[in-house]
Design a protein around this motif. Structure first.
Motif, PDB file in Angstrom:
ATOM      1  N   ALA A 294    -137.487  22.204   5.828  1.00  0.00           N
ATOM      2  CA  ALA A 294    -136.419  22.329   4.831  1.00  0.00           C
ATOM      3  C   ALA A 294    -135.062  22.255   5.508  1.00  0.00           C
ATOM      4  CB  ALA A 294    -136.561  23.639   4.069  1.00  0.00           C
ATOM      5  N   PHE A 295    -134.120  21.597   4.850  1.00  0.00           N
ATOM      6  CA  PHE A 295    -132.784  21.379   5.403  1.00  0.00           C
ATOM      7  C   PHE A 295    -131.722  21.613   4.336  1.00  0.00           C
ATOM      8  CE2 PHE A 295    -135.831  18.675   7.546  1.00  0.00           C
ATOM      9  CZ  PHE A 295    -135.559  18.877   8.886  1.00  0.00           C
ATOM     10  N   VAL A 296    -130.490  21.803   4.791  1.00  0.00           N
ATOM     11  CA  VAL A 296    -129.343  21.842   3.885  1.00  0.00           C
ATOM     12  C   VAL A 296    -128.446  20.656   4.202  1.00  0.00           C
ATOM     13  CG1 VAL A 296    -127.359  23.143   3.058  1.00  0.00           C
ATOM     14  CG2 VAL A 296    -129.428  24.355   3.739  1.00  0.00           C
ATOM     15  N   VAL A 297    -128.204  19.839   3.184  1.00  0.00           N
ATOM     16  CA  VAL A 297    -127.366  18.644   3.327  1.00  0.00           C
ATOM     17  C   VAL A 297    -126.090  18.841   2.524  1.00  0.00           C
ATOM     18  CG1 VAL A 297    -127.225  16.157   2.897  1.00  0.00           C
ATOM     19  CG2 VAL A 297    -129.387  17.171   3.666  1.00  0.00           C
ATOM     20  N   HIS A 298    -124.973  18.408   3.081  1.00  0.00           N
ATOM     21  CA  HIS A 298    -123.683  18.446   2.401  1.00  0.00           C
ATOM     22  C   HIS A 298    -123.387  17.055   1.856  1.00  0.00           C
ATOM     23  CE1 HIS A 298    -119.284  18.780   1.862  1.00  0.00           C
ATOM     24  NE2 HIS A 298    -119.463  20.095   1.859  1.00  0.00           N
ATOM     25  N   ARG A 299    -122.721  17.014   0.698  1.00  0.00           N
ATOM     26  CA  ARG A 299    -122.480  15.706   0.080  1.00  0.00           C
ATOM     27  C   ARG A 299    -121.618  14.780   0.933  1.00  0.00           C
ATOM     28  NH1 ARG A 299    -118.694  17.689  -4.982  1.00  0.00           N
ATOM     29  NH2 ARG A 299    -116.876  18.362  -3.791  1.00  0.00           N
ATOM     30  N   ASP A 300    -120.853  15.345   1.881  1.00  0.00           N
ATOM     31  CA  ASP A 300    -120.007  14.524   2.742  1.00  0.00           C
ATOM     32  C   ASP A 300    -120.706  14.095   4.029  1.00  0.00           C
ATOM     33  OD1 ASP A 300    -117.936  14.691   0.922  1.00  0.00           O
ATOM     34  OD2 ASP A 300    -117.014  16.435   1.895  1.00  0.00           O
ATOM     35  N   ASP A 301    -121.965  14.491   4.212  1.00  0.00           N
ATOM     36  CA  ASP A 301    -122.689  14.069   5.404  1.00  0.00           C
ATOM     37  C   ASP A 301    -122.861  12.546   5.397  1.00  0.00           C
ATOM     38  OD1 ASP A 301    -123.020  16.629   6.492  1.00  0.00           O
ATOM     39  OD2 ASP A 301    -124.849  16.983   5.334  1.00  0.00           O
ATOM     40  N   PRO A 302    -122.647  11.885   6.529  1.00  0.00           N
ATOM     41  CA  PRO A 302    -122.783  10.426   6.568  1.00  0.00           C
ATOM     42  C   PRO A 302    -124.223  10.005   6.245  1.00  0.00           C
ATOM     43  CG  PRO A 302    -122.608  11.341   8.790  1.00  0.00           C
ATOM     44  CD  PRO A 302    -122.291  12.451   7.850  1.00  0.00           C
ATOM     45  N   GLY A 303    -124.346   8.989   5.411  1.00  0.00           N
ATOM     46  CA  GLY A 303    -125.667   8.492   5.044  1.00  0.00           C
ATOM     47  C   GLY A 303    -126.246   9.124   3.794  1.00  0.00           C
TER      48      GLY A 303
ATOM     49  N   ARG B 244    -127.168  11.919   8.795  1.00  0.00           N
ATOM     50  CA  ARG B 244    -127.123  12.770   9.990  1.00  0.00           C
ATOM     51  C   ARG B 244    -126.516  14.129   9.652  1.00  0.00           C
ATOM     52  NH1 ARG B 244    -127.674  11.724  15.450  1.00  0.00           N
ATOM     53  NH2 ARG B 244    -128.001   9.526  14.923  1.00  0.00           N
ATOM     54  N   ILE B 245    -127.255  15.195   9.963  1.00  0.00           N
ATOM     55  CA  ILE B 245    -126.774  16.557   9.726  1.00  0.00           C
ATOM     56  C   ILE B 245    -126.910  17.356  11.016  1.00  0.00           C
ATOM     57  CG2 ILE B 245    -127.449  16.431   7.294  1.00  0.00           C
ATOM     58  CD1 ILE B 245    -129.791  18.313   7.972  1.00  0.00           C
ATOM     59  N   PRO B 246    -126.100  18.403  11.189  1.00  0.00           N
ATOM     60  CA  PRO B 246    -126.208  19.234  12.396  1.00  0.00           C
ATOM     61  C   PRO B 246    -127.584  19.891  12.491  1.00  0.00           C
ATOM     62  CG  PRO B 246    -124.140  19.662  11.254  1.00  0.00           C
ATOM     63  CD  PRO B 246    -124.959  18.817  10.338  1.00  0.00           C
ATOM     64  N   ALA B 247    -128.049  20.077  13.710  1.00  0.00           N
ATOM     65  CA  ALA B 247    -129.395  20.615  13.941  1.00  0.00           C
ATOM     66  C   ALA B 247    -129.551  22.018  13.370  1.00  0.00           C
ATOM     67  CB  ALA B 247    -129.703  20.622  15.437  1.00  0.00           C
ATOM     68  N   ASP B 248    -128.447  22.779  13.268  1.00  0.00           N
ATOM     69  CA  ASP B 248    -128.569  24.158  12.783  1.00  0.00           C
ATOM     70  C   ASP B 248    -128.690  24.248  11.265  1.00  0.00           C
ATOM     71  OD1 ASP B 248    -126.007  23.552  11.949  1.00  0.00           O
ATOM     72  OD2 ASP B 248    -125.016  25.172  13.060  1.00  0.00           O
ATOM     73  N   ARG B 249    -128.748  23.088  10.580  1.00  0.00           N
ATOM     74  CA  ARG B 249    -128.907  23.117   9.127  1.00  0.00           C
ATOM     75  C   ARG B 249    -130.369  23.052   8.695  1.00  0.00           C
ATOM     76  NH1 ARG B 249    -125.417  19.505   6.491  1.00  0.00           N
ATOM     77  NH2 ARG B 249    -123.275  19.670   7.243  1.00  0.00           N
TER      78      ARG B 249
END
Length: 384
Positions: free
Chosen positions: A187-196, A222-227
């Protein structure tokens, strides 16, 4: 008889919350409900009112800027908003769905990164589990996530994402190890401004037209590993645990829709006259109303019991959570259909709210697990 006997009744704080949300809903949300449905537009008036009152995500703990309310309070908010506008009730309901995996499994650092903006009303969060070929069979998902240095890179498509395009954050399930089946999902958290990350066009739906439903796309996102939420490979376990907590909230939404239809039908049959007297004086009509009200009250009690057991963290929540969602949504469909019938030809027009409530009720039998899946969950719990 002891008036101070507290067993099996809501506390004063829950009753006060109901009164506050009902007053807000009737004043700030109900006047826009028909237009929101007719124009299929996001209920901005409801969002502003809920945020101003602090009702958009009441279960976020105080340490992350939230109200720190229990899950029963969350259900009461959803129920009372749904009583006048099901689309608007998906603001607190979907926030709850999206943030529950974070509350259950995320690190404190990730909680502090995501939850304060939702608590403040600056952001909403959606939940992304389903895919076109992985609905009831969610473990068959194809969306992938691979580790690349200090990042995770996601590829795939999620569908039926409620409030997609309006939300800032997305809780996303993706496969990190295809060889491990359900144990290879994270499971991950993605932000709408994340590239891709991209959002697709709105689905054209039968009901809940004010709440946008879209696909979301991950193209080397691409999202930071801590997400990542929890440890790698625990995503599906988190998803199932989340549903134990959130299925009663769909039950609450269904109860609210049903109550709204019951209220409208009751008011109508007291005023409408045929054969020289109010329609409500006919025994056949009275029996319909009695059955409708009985089902609504039974569904409400089941929802409150289920969400209270989830709040306490009791084991084996599968049966009661599925029962609450299933019974309440079947009740909503039955009661709204009867409400349309009681209003006769007027019930079939958009001049009265019951046709909208009937259309809105249908989805409660489908999302967060169809009622056929709920019955499978209940049966397996019985036969275990």
């Amino acid at each position: 008889m002891n008036p101070d006997f507290e067993t099996y009744r809501l506390g004063d704080e829950h009753e006060a919350l109901r009164e506050a949300v009902r007053a807000l809903a009737e004043k700030e949300i109900a006047p826009h409900a028909a237009e929101v449905d007719d124009q299929a537009r996001f209920p901005v008036e409801a969002q502003k009112a809920l945020v101003k009152a602090g009702f958009q995500a009441v279960t976020i703990p105080e340490e992350y800027g939230g109200q720190g309310a229990d899950e029963l309070a969350g259900c009461i908010v959803i129920e009372e908003v749904a009583r006048v506008c099901a689309s608007s009730s998906l603001i607190p309901a979907v926030n709850g769905l999206g943030l529950t995996p974070i509350l259950l499994s995320a690190s404190d650092e990730l909680k502090r990164q995501v939850l304060p903006s939702i608590a403040a009303g600056d952001a909403m969060i959606s939940y992304a589990l389903s895919e076109r070929e992985a609905g009831s069979d969610a473990a068959a998902m194809k969306t992938r996530a691979r580790r690349d240095g200090d990042s995770w890179v996601l590829n795939g498509t999620k569908c039926w994402i409620t409030n997609a395009g309006e939300s800032t954050w997305y809780t996303v399930m993706a496969v990190t190890d295809p060889e491990k089946g359900a144990r290879g999902i994270s499971a991950f958290v993605v932000h709408r401004d994340d590239p891709g990350f991209e959002v697709g066009p709105k689905e054209r739906k039968l009901g809940i037209n004010g709440s946008p439903t879209r696909e979301i796309y991950f193209q080397d996102c691409r999202i930071p590993a801590d997400r990542i939420i929890g440890a790698e490979g625990t995503g599906f376990k988190t998803a199932l645990a989340t549903l134990d907590h959130t299925r009663p909230t769909i039950g609450a939404q269904a109860v609210g829709i049903a109550q709204g239809a019951l209220d409208a039908a009751t008011a109508y049959v007291k005023e409408r006259k045929q054969f020289g007297k109010a329609v409500g004086e006919f025994q056949g009509v009275q029996f319909m109303l009695a059955d409708m009200a009985m089902k609504v009250e039974a569904a409400r009690q089941l929802v409150y019991v289920a969400t209270s057991r989830a709040e306490r963290g009791e084991p084996n929540l599968g049966f009661i959570s599925s029962a609450a969602k299933c019974f309440a949504s079947d009740t909503a469909m039955s009661v709204t259909t009867d409400a349309v019938q009681l209003l006769g030809g007027y019930g079939y027009t958009k001049d009265f709210p019951v046709e909208r409530m009937m259309r809105d009720a249908k989805i409660t039998q489908i999302y967060e697990g169809t009622n056929q899946i709920q019955r499978m969950v209940m049966a397996r719990a019985l036969l275990k």
